[in-house]
Enzyme design. Structure first.
Site, short mmCIF file in Angstrom:
data_model
loop_
_atom_site.label_atom_id
_atom_site.label_comp_id
_atom_site.label_asym_id
_atom_site.label_seq_id
_atom_site.Cartn_x
_atom_site.Cartn_y
_atom_site.Cartn_z
N SER A 50 3.33 -2.29 10.46
CA SER A 50 4.76 -2.40 10.74
C SER A 50 5.37 -3.73 10.31
CB SER A 50 5.03 -2.14 12.23
OG SER A 50 4.72 -0.79 12.55
N HIS A 55 -9.54 1.36 5.01
CA HIS A 55 -8.26 1.52 5.72
C HIS A 55 -8.47 2.47 6.90
CE1 HIS A 55 -4.16 2.65 6.64
NE2 HIS A 55 -3.78 1.56 6.00
N ASN A 108 0.86 -1.19 0.00
CA ASN A 108 0.00 0.00 0.00
C ASN A 108 0.89 1.24 0.00
OD1 ASN A 108 -1.82 2.04 0.49
ND2 ASN A 108 -2.36 1.37 2.55
N TRP A 109 1.00 1.87 -1.15
CA TRP A 109 1.91 3.01 -1.28
C TRP A 109 1.31 4.30 -0.70
CZ3 TRP A 109 4.56 2.68 -6.82
CH2 TRP A 109 5.53 1.66 -6.77
N LYS A 110 0.03 4.25 -0.33
CA LYS A 110 -0.64 5.43 0.25
C LYS A 110 -0.41 6.65 -0.64
CE LYS A 110 -0.29 3.26 4.74
NZ LYS A 110 -0.14 3.38 6.18
N GLU A 128 -6.83 4.81 8.01
CA GLU A 128 -6.58 6.24 7.74
C GLU A 128 -7.79 6.90 7.11
OE1 GLU A 128 -2.94 5.57 5.61
OE2 GLU A 128 -1.95 5.01 7.48
N GLY A 185 2.71 2.03 11.02
CA GLY A 185 3.77 3.04 10.92
C GLY A 185 4.51 3.31 12.22
N GLY A 236 2.71 -1.22 4.34
CA GLY A 236 2.71 0.19 3.99
C GLY A 236 4.12 0.67 3.69
N GLY A 237 4.75 1.31 4.66
CA GLY A 237 6.05 1.96 4.46
C GLY A 237 7.10 1.07 3.82
N GLU A 249 -5.40 -4.93 10.74
CA GLU A 249 -4.34 -3.94 10.95
C GLU A 249 -4.63 -3.16 12.22
OE1 GLU A 249 -2.30 -2.58 7.08
OE2 GLU A 249 -4.23 -1.56 7.15
P1 PGA Z 1 2.83 0.19 7.71
O1 PGA Z 1 1.34 0.48 7.15
O2 PGA Z 1 3.29 -1.10 7.09
O3 PGA Z 1 3.63 1.39 7.26
O4 PGA Z 1 2.72 0.08 9.19
C1 PGA Z 1 0.45 -0.55 6.96
C2 PGA Z 1 -0.85 -0.03 6.38
O5 PGA Z 1 -1.29 1.05 6.79
O6 PGA Z 1 -1.46 -0.67 5.50
#
Ligand code: PGA
Length: 261
Positions: free
Chosen positions: A215, A99, A19-21, A101, A175, A236-237, A169
């Protein structure tokens, strides 16, 4: 279809999603060839979910392409939104929905996530429904009830045989470099599986991969994938750079040749 035993021994093909957000520019697409090379040597579907304008540019590079959201309606006067059908037309196969966010920043509710999931299924996309508790719910001992409640409320009413996935998640894990213990993840995934069985019946529920996200890194991917009922990862990251994401993809192991039977 090639399949691999999931964490509990069931036949579910693994799924690793990046997930590149909003963290990627067009130059990011250069990372995809090394990621695709890793995807070709493991027993998993590997899907990248770039920001929307990069979606058409990410296709044809040996990876699945997903979107980070879609609208819950088929079309109309909704400025700035994208329909599931248009995503499908552009070659998108998966869509992340709900998600944390978006739930936090845009007020997305379980009911909206469910409507989006139904729109995604109708368009032929595989919805990845995100659920997860905040630290407050975990501290209060309500994490399991909260998460299984989200699953029950966000599941499409009648998915039939159409594929879908759940991503667990924990919000406090995204993150932050923090993850639940393997024991806690196993318990939560087991509870999610039971919720799926109650809603969909045992056979249908058994086909739904449950991903862990929050994470995920090269150093913990193999441990996370070894937990019972963990069928894949939402990253994510660490999905932004091939040097971070490739070790996560490689942690799946089991090359395609092993799966020919
Ligand atoms: P992260 O994000 O791997 O940077 O913790 C995961 C996500 O939000 O899908």
């Amino acid at each position: 279809m090639r399949q691999q035993a999931g964490g509990n021994g069931s036949a579910r093909r693994r799924l690793v999603v990046g997930n590149w957000k909003m963290a990627a520019g067009a130059a990011q697409l250069d990372e995809l060839s090394a990621i695709a090379a890793a995807a070709a040597r493991v027993a998993a579907d590997v899907v990248i979910c770039p920001p929307m304008p990069l979606v058409p540019l990410a296709g044809g590079r040996g990876l699945g392409v997903g979107a980070q959201d879609c609208h819950h309606l088929a079309g109309g006067a909704y400025t700035g939104c994208t329909s599931a059908a248009l995503l499908r037309e552009l070659g998108v196969s998966h869509v992340i929905l709900g998600h944390s966010e978006r739930r936090r920043d845009l007020g997305e509710t379980d009911a909206l996530v469910r409507a989006k999931a139904e729109a995604a299924l109708a368009a032929g996309l595989l919805p990845i429904l995100c659920v997860g508790e905040a630290a407050a719910e975990r501290d209060a001992g309500r994490a399991e009830a909260f998460v299984t409640g989200q699953v029950a409320a966000a599941l499409p009413a009648d998915p039939g045989d159409r594929p879908l996935a759940i991503a667990y998640e924990p919000v406090w894990s995204i993150g932050t470099g923090l993850t639940p213990t393997p024991h806690d993840i196993g318990r939560m995934h087991g509870a999610i599986r039971r919720t799926l069985v109650a809603a969909l019946g045992a056979m249908r529920a058994d086909a739904v991969p449950i991903l862990y996200g929050g994470s995920v890194a090269g150093g913990n991917a193999a441990t996370l994938l070894g937990v019972g009922d963990v069928d894949g990862l939402l990253v994510g990251g660490a999905s932004l750079r091939a040097r971070d994401f490739v070790p996560i993809v490689d942690a799946v192991g089991g090359g395609p040749a092993l799966l020919a039977a």
